[in-house]
Write an enzyme that holds these catalytic residues in place. Structure first.
Site, short mmCIF file in Angstrom:
data_model
loop_
_atom_site.label_atom_id
_atom_site.label_comp_id
_atom_site.label_asym_id
_atom_site.label_seq_id
_atom_site.Cartn_x
_atom_site.Cartn_y
_atom_site.Cartn_z
N ASP A 210 61.25 35.70 14.69
CA ASP A 210 60.24 35.33 15.68
C ASP A 210 60.87 34.54 16.83
OD1 ASP A 210 57.27 35.08 16.25
OD2 ASP A 210 57.80 32.95 16.18
N GLU A 279 62.73 39.24 17.96
CA GLU A 279 61.66 39.33 18.96
C GLU A 279 62.08 38.57 20.21
OE1 GLU A 279 57.04 37.90 19.66
OE2 GLU A 279 58.47 36.66 18.57
#
Length: 551
Positions: A210, A279
């Site tokens: 993330d 990401e």
């Protein structure tokens, strides 16, 4: 006695290249205990659906202990399972069942920040001299008491929160309850890499990282410059968020991240056939960063790019532009493409608000996604053609939507529970009287059981096309070359070894005629689309596609 030997096949270290990864949002996939919230046992029970679909791997959004201020993206313990989702034994059972079904398991690691309830932060904020005092990003106020600089939070307002115990500000790029960790501190890096090893030893096959470009901040805490209005882009944050008014040079995207990613990759290399996808949340330098983070074979295997998650209309020219820009920015890199995920409006709604035949449109988009150069993420419910749910303000859970309502309604509309059985209580997701988010009636009508075995359904088309993709390795790992796009027709070839495949897509609501490029083309079938070929002309129906192989 004659000795026998067995050849043990080495795991495919390159499995991720061209893999189809099915994203599971655990709160909303399957509830096994009737509390209205999905859990790990529920995921395990539904793995046969994913196997039948034909996905290579699953990515599970966070299931770690958390106060759930950001629904699991605020982790309070990196090496356990939140009781809401089950136990470590439940996770082990999930891994075992997935591997039995030949499905790889990737989990979501959130290490740019933690929850403010994590023991590390509790200790860090207790004083300026404790052993973890420097594990998070702390800074003194300006002489007038205001924050150290102008950095902004993606969730609105300053990225700095005041702590009265330390009499300092701490950095939070997201919620105030999500303090940023100080990865400039080698002890923090070591602790996080130990977390990576913990899950690898439990059998995971990889990670989704993330906010990978938020790991480091500028040591000098320099102000971000303003961004000219014409350069503002709402794909990182909603247009109503002043976060888009800055050029984010100093609060993220720092060069120190490259060395940490090399350390991270070295840990992955301690285990066989492990992969990670990062990401990259940046609308200003996204593809450039992907190129940096995936170059050299010593950092990320692939990065999760946002170009197809943006609100920009999907047109033939846009698809070609994104792939060409990626090739230029990341010639050594590998992308992982998605049209939907847990943070954006579902793509059938985002791009198809005015489309009358939503099923045909969903099928076409699936074929475009599954023939791009790169790996692919499918978000749960996408295979059913689910649209964005309209959630009433009273039912909102997402703090992002609550903050910016009504101009931005948040992310709850794409996070509603999966629909399995239109005749069952709560569409087969849960036996609870109330689920954590409501299930729209229009979704129940598109449940798995409604589409199962119906040849014309969106779900059966996903299954059919995934099988077609597996039959032609050029789709997974081949090169891509674009033919000149028109307003309606997207055309490219995928080539690997001696196989060259032609892909034609009609991205319009009316019939169009396309011309075959030079060469002898053998028409391919088994993909679920129909077209009429007369000589070198191909008539594509509305939202239609055509595939051929160079003979």
């Amino acid at each position: 006695m004659i000795a026998s030997s067995q050849t043990i096949e080495a795991p495919d270290a390159d499995w991720w290249r061209g893999a189809v990864i099915y994203q599971i949002y655990p709160r909303s996939y399957q509830d096994s205990n009737g509390d209205g919230i999905g859990d790990l046992k529920g995921i395990t029970a539904r793995l046969p659906h994913i196997a039948a679909l034909g996905a290579d791997a699953i990515w599970i959004s966070p299931f770690f202990p958390s106060p759930m201020k950001d629904f699991g993206y605020d982790v309070s313990n990196y090496t356990d399972v939140d009781p809401m989702f089950g136990t470590l034994s439940d996770f082990d059972a999930l891994i075992a069942e997935a591997h039995r079904l030949q499905i790889k398991v990737m989990i979501d690691l959130v290490i740019s920040h933690s929850s403010d309830q994590h023991a590390w932060f509790v200790e860090s904020r207790s004083s300026r001299v404790n052993p973890k005092a420097d594990w998070y990003v702390w800074a003194d106020p300006k002489p007038d008491g205001t924050p150290p600089n102008n950095w902004l939070s993606i969730f609105g307002g300053s990225a700095w929160a005041w702590d009265p115990t330390r009499m300092q500000y701490y950095l939070h790029n997201f919620l105030t309850s999500q303090p940023d960790m100080n990865l400039h501190n080698p002890e923090v890096q070591d602790a996080l890499l130990d977390v990576v090893r913990f899950w690898l030893k439990r059998g995971v096959d990889g990670f989704r990282l993330d906010t990978i470009n938020f790991y480091f901040h500028d040591r000098e805490l320099r102000d971000n410059p303003s961004l000219a209005p014409e350069r503002r882009n709402a794909s990182t944050a909603p247009a109503v968020n002043p976060y888009n008014f800055q050029e984010h040079l100093y609060d993220k995207n720092r060069p120190e991240n490259l060395e940490f990613l090399k350390r991270f990759r070295a840990v992955l290399n301690e285990f066989p056939a492990i992969a990670a996808v990062g990401e990259v949340g940046d609308s200003q330098r996204g593809l450039e960063i992907v190129g940096e983070y995936t170059s050299g074979g010593d950092k990320m295997q692939m990065c999760y790019a946002f170009e197809f998650l943006a609100p920009d209309a999907l047109t033939p020219a846009r698809v070609a532009e994104v792939q060409k820009d990626f090739a230029a920015a990341a010639p050594e890199g590998w992308a992982c493409w998605a049209f939907s995920n847990h943070d954006v409006v579902r793509h059938v709604s985002r791009w198809g608000a005015d489309v009358l035949d939503r099923d045909a449109y969903a099928k076409l988009l699936s074929a475009i996604l599954l023939t791009q150069r790169g790996s692919v993420c499918i978000y749960q419910g996408e295979e059913l053609g689910l649209t964005e749910a309209d959630i009433a303000y009273a039912d909102l859970q997402d703090p992002y939507g609550i903050q910016f309502w009504p101009e931005f309604k948040g992310r709850d509309g794409c996070r509603t529970p999966m629909v399995w059985d239109d005749h069952a209580v709560q569409a087969g997701f849960s036996t609870a009287e109330k689920t954590w988010l409501p299930i729209p009636v229009e979704h129940q009508l598109r449940a798995v059981n409604v589409q199962q075995g119906v040849e014309t359904s969106v779900m059966e088309q996903y299954r059919r096309f995934l099988a077609f993709r597996r039959a032609h390795p050029a789709f997974a790992k081949g090169d891509i070359a674009f033919l000149p796009p028109t307003d309606s027709v997207l055309a490219y070839t995928r080539s690997l070894g001696n196989e060259t495949l032609l892909c034609l897509f009609n991205m319009s609501a009316g019939d169009v005629v396309a011309e075959l490029p030079d060469g002898a083309w053998e028409v391919l079938t088994g993909h679920g689309f129909e077209a009429v070929v007369e000589g070198r002309s191909v008539t594509l129906p509305a939202w239609g596609a055509f595939f051929a192989r160079l003979a």
